[in-house]
Scaffold this motif. Structure first.
Motif: not given
Length: 146
Positions: A8-11, A67-69, A81-83
């Motif tokens: 997944t991705v997040a912003t 920002i980070g993983i 989940y890997q974000r």
């Protein structure tokens, strides 16, 4: 048994001390999350972050850093989940842009306004990503290879 993490991705989008969040329906409740979602076939992580942010908030943004993983296993369903979380700056809102199903709408909240409502976080990663952003965690976008 087959085990597969969900990518997944997040912003994290910040403007003058307020953060762009998505108010959405999840697991029978109204929650806050960063604009976030799953990586789709044939797209880069950056493309996914831009797409999800637009689909969930109606905002076009410019990615500025990673920002980070994060690795997170949801206690509600046991899914891992890997974000990959990006920092971004807001460019323009598309006022009539249709939002994804389940989305109530975008909300701009301060860190303290969000922290005061832990029962409304989609997961603990919501505040953690903002706190990492505030603490100055930034990695070049070139960290990610397409």
């Amino acid at each position: 048994m087959s085990w597969q993490p969900h990518i997944t991705v997040a912003t994290v989008v910040e403007d003058q001390g307020r953060f762009l969040l998505v108010e959405e329906h999840a697991e029978g409740r109204q929650v806050f999350n960063q604009p976030a979602g799953h990586l789709e076939a044939n797209e880069t992580l950056a493309q996914a972050a831009l797409r999800e942010t637009l689909e969930e908030t109606g905002w076009d943004v410019e990615l500025t850093a990673v920002i980070g993983i994060y690795l997170y296993t949801a206690p509600s369903n046991g899914v891992t989940y890997q974000r990959i979380c990006f920092a971004a700056k807001p460019l323009a809102q598309r006022p009539n842009h249709p939002l994804d199903d389940g989305i109530i709408g975008p909300q701009w909240l301060t860190r303290d306004e969000l922290a005061a409502q832990p029962e409304r976080w989609r997961s603990e990663l919501v505040l953690r990503c903002i706190d990492d952003y505030i603490s100055g965690e930034r990695f070049a976008l070139s960290l990610l290879r397409d």
